[in-house]
Design a protein around this motif. Structure first.
Motif, short mmCIF file in Angstrom:
data_model
loop_
_atom_site.label_atom_id
_atom_site.label_comp_id
_atom_site.label_asym_id
_atom_site.label_seq_id
_atom_site.Cartn_x
_atom_site.Cartn_y
_atom_site.Cartn_z
N THR A 55 0.85 -1.18 0.00
CA THR A 55 0.00 0.00 0.00
C THR A 55 0.89 1.24 0.00
O THR A 55 1.76 1.38 0.86
CB THR A 55 -0.91 0.01 1.24
OG1 THR A 55 -1.58 -1.24 1.32
CG2 THR A 55 -1.91 1.15 1.18
N ASP A 59 -6.34 7.53 -0.68
CA ASP A 59 -6.87 8.84 -1.02
C ASP A 59 -8.13 9.14 -0.22
O ASP A 59 -9.23 9.27 -0.76
CB ASP A 59 -7.17 8.94 -2.52
CG ASP A 59 -5.92 9.15 -3.34
OD1 ASP A 59 -4.90 9.57 -2.78
OD2 ASP A 59 -5.97 8.89 -4.55
N SER A 86 2.59 1.27 -10.37
CA SER A 86 1.51 1.39 -9.38
C SER A 86 0.15 1.16 -10.02
O SER A 86 -0.01 1.28 -11.24
CB SER A 86 1.53 2.78 -8.73
OG SER A 86 1.24 3.77 -9.70
N THR A 88 -4.21 1.88 -9.12
CA THR A 88 -5.20 2.52 -8.27
C THR A 88 -6.43 1.63 -8.25
O THR A 88 -6.91 1.20 -9.30
CB THR A 88 -5.54 3.92 -8.78
OG1 THR A 88 -4.33 4.68 -8.92
CG2 THR A 88 -6.46 4.65 -7.81
N HIS A 110 -10.18 5.19 -2.63
CA HIS A 110 -9.26 4.77 -3.68
C HIS A 110 -7.92 4.51 -2.99
O HIS A 110 -7.40 5.39 -2.30
CB HIS A 110 -9.10 5.86 -4.74
CG HIS A 110 -10.39 6.19 -5.42
ND1 HIS A 110 -10.76 5.65 -6.62
CD2 HIS A 110 -11.42 6.99 -5.04
CE1 HIS A 110 -11.94 6.11 -6.95
NE2 HIS A 110 -12.36 6.93 -6.01
N ILE A 112 -3.88 3.20 -3.52
CA ILE A 112 -2.83 3.04 -4.52
C ILE A 112 -1.81 2.05 -3.97
O ILE A 112 -1.35 2.16 -2.83
CB ILE A 112 -2.16 4.39 -4.85
CG1 ILE A 112 -3.22 5.35 -5.41
CG2 ILE A 112 -1.01 4.19 -5.83
CD1 ILE A 112 -2.75 6.77 -5.55
N TYR A 113 -1.49 1.06 -4.81
CA TYR A 113 -0.54 0.01 -4.46
C TYR A 113 0.62 0.05 -5.44
O TYR A 113 0.45 0.39 -6.61
CB TYR A 113 -1.20 -1.37 -4.53
CG TYR A 113 -2.35 -1.53 -3.58
CD1 TYR A 113 -2.16 -2.02 -2.30
CD2 TYR A 113 -3.64 -1.15 -3.95
CE1 TYR A 113 -3.22 -2.15 -1.41
CE2 TYR A 113 -4.70 -1.28 -3.07
CZ TYR A 113 -4.48 -1.77 -1.81
OH TYR A 113 -5.54 -1.89 -0.93
N ASP A 146 -13.82 9.43 -8.19
CA ASP A 146 -12.55 10.11 -7.95
C ASP A 146 -12.70 11.61 -8.24
O ASP A 146 -12.22 12.45 -7.48
CB ASP A 146 -11.48 9.51 -8.87
CG ASP A 146 -10.07 9.71 -8.38
OD1 ASP A 146 -9.87 10.15 -7.25
OD2 ASP A 146 -9.14 9.40 -9.16
#
Length: 153
Positions: A55, A59, A86, A88, A110, A112-113, A146
């Motif tokens: 992770t 957001d 990355s 999302t 959301h 992000i990884y 988003d």
């Protein structure tokens, strides 16, 4: 590198909200909900990247309503955007009555990884394939959410 269809990243996970998952109000503790979201999101991201992920960012988390003890937390996640290393993931949680199946949106975010390799360094991810109608619908819903979040900030 190949592309991965968005639909392949779609995950639904359920958690039966037990007394140990709740706060003083008898509803799911927010920290538990975020943990469940992170786990489902990571599964979507790993299915997409075909790599281990970590992770990198959350957001914000919008809590719309609580999940009562005895309900099921239904966590829905899927990748809707891919970068170089990355991804999302759009994540929504619903409170689901286990008897009737009735659902209400409770939480969304959301996450992000970043995909990592054996040396824990970022590694490239595939392209995201959104050629199907279902994939476009899911992506558009995530992008709209988003955009709505950005307006609220």
């Amino acid at each position: 590198m190949t592309s991965v269809p968005l639909e392949e990243t779609y995950i639904e996970n359920r958690v039966f909200v037990q007394p140990n998952d709740t706060n003083n109000n008898g509803t799911a503790h927010g920290g538990n909900v975020v943990k469940w979201m992170d786990e489902a999101g990571a599964m979507s991201a790993m299915r997409f990247a075909r790599q281990t992920v970590v992770t990198a960012r959350i957001d914000g988390v919008d809590f719309h309503r609580p999940i009562p003890r005895g309900d099921t937390a239904l966590i829905e996640s899927y990748v809707y955007r891919a970068g170089t290393t990355s991804v999302t993931v759009h994540i929504r949680v619903f409170s689901e009555d286990p008897l009737s199946g009735e659902r209400q949106l409770t939480t969304e975010s959301h996450f992000i990884y970043v995909a990592i390799g054996a040396a824990d360094d970022p590694v490239p991810v595939p392209d995201l394939d959104v050629d199907s109608e279902r994939a476009r619908e899911l992506r558009d819903a995530a992008v709209d959410d988003d955009t709505d979040r950005s307006r609220d900030e």
